[in-house]
Write an enzyme that holds these catalytic residues in place. Structure first.
Site, PDB file in Angstrom:
ATOM      1  N   TYR A 125      16.357  -0.224 127.506  1.00 32.55           N
ATOM      2  CA  TYR A 125      16.731   0.202 126.159  1.00 32.55           C
ATOM      3  C   TYR A 125      16.008  -0.594 125.066  1.00 32.55           C
ATOM      4  O   TYR A 125      16.055  -0.218 123.901  1.00 32.55           O
ATOM      5  CB  TYR A 125      18.248   0.055 125.947  1.00 32.55           C
ATOM      6  CG  TYR A 125      19.046   1.205 126.529  1.00 32.55           C
ATOM      7  CD1 TYR A 125      19.107   1.403 127.908  1.00 32.55           C
ATOM      8  CD2 TYR A 125      19.749   2.083 125.717  1.00 32.55           C
ATOM      9  CE1 TYR A 125      19.844   2.453 128.447  1.00 32.55           C
ATOM     10  CE2 TYR A 125      20.486   3.135 126.249  1.00 32.55           C
ATOM     11  CZ  TYR A 125      20.526   3.313 127.607  1.00 32.55           C
ATOM     12  OH  TYR A 125      21.249   4.353 128.127  1.00 32.55           O
ATOM     13  N   LYS A 176      19.648  -3.476 141.559  1.00 31.28           N
ATOM     14  CA  LYS A 176      18.792  -2.833 142.564  1.00 31.28           C
ATOM     15  C   LYS A 176      17.772  -3.890 142.968  1.00 31.28           C
ATOM     16  O   LYS A 176      16.564  -3.732 142.739  1.00 31.28           O
ATOM     17  CB  LYS A 176      18.149  -1.573 141.942  1.00 31.28           C
ATOM     18  CG  LYS A 176      17.347  -0.729 142.894  1.00 31.28           C
ATOM     19  CD  LYS A 176      18.179   0.082 143.870  1.00 31.28           C
ATOM     20  CE  LYS A 176      17.272   0.820 144.836  1.00 31.28           C
ATOM     21  NZ  LYS A 176      18.017   1.525 145.909  1.00 31.28           N
ATOM     22  N   ASP A 209      22.819   2.321 143.854  1.00 32.51           N
ATOM     23  CA  ASP A 209      22.981   3.610 144.555  1.00 32.51           C
ATOM     24  C   ASP A 209      24.234   3.585 145.430  1.00 32.51           C
ATOM     25  O   ASP A 209      25.006   4.542 145.477  1.00 32.51           O
ATOM     26  CB  ASP A 209      21.719   3.984 145.347  1.00 32.51           C
ATOM     27  CG  ASP A 209      21.136   2.849 146.162  1.00 32.51           C
ATOM     28  OD1 ASP A 209      21.591   1.685 146.024  1.00 32.51           O
ATOM     29  OD2 ASP A 209      20.212   3.105 146.953  1.00 32.51           O
ATOM     30  N   ASP A 233      24.872   2.482 131.794  1.00 28.07           N
ATOM     31  CA  ASP A 233      24.993   3.771 131.113  1.00 28.07           C
ATOM     32  C   ASP A 233      25.346   4.856 132.127  1.00 28.07           C
ATOM     33  O   ASP A 233      26.296   5.629 131.940  1.00 28.07           O
ATOM     34  CB  ASP A 233      23.667   4.104 130.417  1.00 28.07           C
ATOM     35  CG  ASP A 233      23.695   5.482 129.794  1.00 28.07           C
ATOM     36  OD1 ASP A 233      24.674   5.783 129.093  1.00 28.07           O
ATOM     37  OD2 ASP A 233      22.756   6.270 130.031  1.00 28.07           O
ATOM     38  N   ASP A 237      29.313   6.922 132.996  1.00 30.53           N
ATOM     39  CA  ASP A 237      29.615   8.364 132.969  1.00 30.53           C
ATOM     40  C   ASP A 237      30.311   8.743 134.273  1.00 30.53           C
ATOM     41  O   ASP A 237      31.284   9.503 134.280  1.00 30.53           O
ATOM     42  CB  ASP A 237      28.339   9.196 132.794  1.00 30.53           C
ATOM     43  CG  ASP A 237      28.057   9.533 131.328  1.00 30.53           C
ATOM     44  OD1 ASP A 237      28.494   8.759 130.452  1.00 30.53           O
ATOM     45  OD2 ASP A 237      27.403  10.556 131.070  1.00 30.53           O
TER      46      ASP A 237
END
Ligand code: IPM
Ligand code: MN
Length: 330
Positions: A125, A176, A209, A233, A237
């Site tokens: 970002y 990750k 993941d 982010d 959701d």
């Protein structure tokens, strides 16, 4: 003394849900003094103004900012997001994005209660990168991930302190590290260093993941999660989707050092398709208001509001009916 709140209703359903949030805060007996700011996609289309630096400077003396949603389909993607929302997060140094997910459980799913701490000022970002030979067959676009030791560590430290204050005292780092071997390595080392200061907090690590699977199949394993900006982010959701829907998902953009106001907003967007229909659920905005009251030290009122929203009797009807029911219940 009344808390001084800057209110940015914004676009689409933003003003509708914020009106209900303010109604509920007043019903909870908290004294606030509001200042309205007309900003967002509609304002940009009218006046070509997004977020002037003078407005940011006016905000520095406020106690908090309460935002509905910004963005309209007529404005090119990124303009309002970067120019307003991300500018607020960066310029006011709102380095913690806190998003709680509470689910009471149903026939098919066990209950869960966890908080995602998303780093809010760095990562992909930050806007590092650019184009080379744009529009030609040899075009190159890069978008880097910025991870500073200071920025990562202060966010992780906040997450450890939050975990230490909760009953389970458990913190999971999500990243990750098997692929992002530079950024992931820095995050892992910072996490281990801060963990040494918090022996009372039990820790875990999940690849992002795998975390997606756990969010769906076993979210009850989580207490507090800390992760980078983009992973946070996406995961939040998903967190909304497994916790009663995005209409309930609240968030706090915090400047824990209190060098300026923090900002509180629902996770959902401006939903232009349902503006004015009364279909918008104001609960996410109301619960974001409760997070604002937590941060302002009004925790009793905040708890009352959360309890009212958790009562299924308040959760049906139109935008104003839900707002009215929650206000009546507190
Ligand atoms: C969020 C939103 C924003 C983000 C967008 C609107 C820039 O999706 O708050 O989660 O990506 O952070
Ligand atoms: Mn998002």
């Amino acid at each position: 003394m009344a808390h001084r709140i800057g209110v940015i209703g914004g676009d689409g359903i933003g003003p509708e849900v914020i009106a209900e949030g303010l109604k509920v805060i007043e019903a909870a007996g908290v004294e606030i003094e509001t200042v309205d700011y007309d900003l967002g996609g509609a304002r940009y289309l009218r006046d070509a103004i997004v977020l002037p630096d003078e407005v940011i400077d006016q905000w520095r003396d406020l106690d908090a900012l309460y935002l509905g949603a910004v963005g309209t389909p007529e404005v090119p993607p990124g303009l309002i997001e970067r120019g307003l929302l991300l500018k607020m997060r960066f310029d006011l140094d709102l380095y913690v994005n806190l998003r709680p997910f509470v689910f009471a459980g149903d026939e098919a799913h066990a209950p869960h209660d966890f908080v995602v701490i998303r780093e809010n000022t760095e990562g992909t970002y930050a806007g590092e990168g650019g184009f080379l030979r744009k529009g030609t067959p040899h075009e190159v676009a890069t978008q880097g991930s910025v991870n500073t030791r200071m920025g990562v560590e202060r966010c992780i430290r906040y997450a450890f302190e939050l975990a230490a204050s909760r009953e389970r005292k458990h913190l999971t780092l999500v990243h990750k590290t098997n692929v992002l071997t530079f950024a992931g390595d820095l995050w892992e080392r910072a996490f281990e260093a801060v963990a040494a200061d918090h022996p009372e907090v039990e820790t875990a690590y999940n690849h992002v993941d795998a975390a997606c699977i756990y969010f769906v199949q076993d979210p009850g394993r989580y207490d507090v999660i800390v992760t980078d900006n983009l992973f946070g982010d996406i995961l939040t959701d998903l967190g909304g989707a497994v916790s009663g829907g995005i209409g309930l998902a609240s968030s706090a953009n915090l400047n824990p050092d209190r060098t300026g106001p923090s900002m509180f907003e629902p996770v959902h967007g401006s939903a232009p398709d349902i503006v004015g229909t009364g279909a918008a659920n104001p609960t996410a905005a109301i619960l974001s208001g409760a997070l604002m009251l937590d941060f302002l030290g009004e925790t009793d009122a905040a708890d009352l509001i959360r309890a009212a929203c958790a009562d299924p009797a308040t959760q049906s009807g139109s935008t104003t009916e839900i707002g009215y029911a929650v206000a009546a219940r507190v």
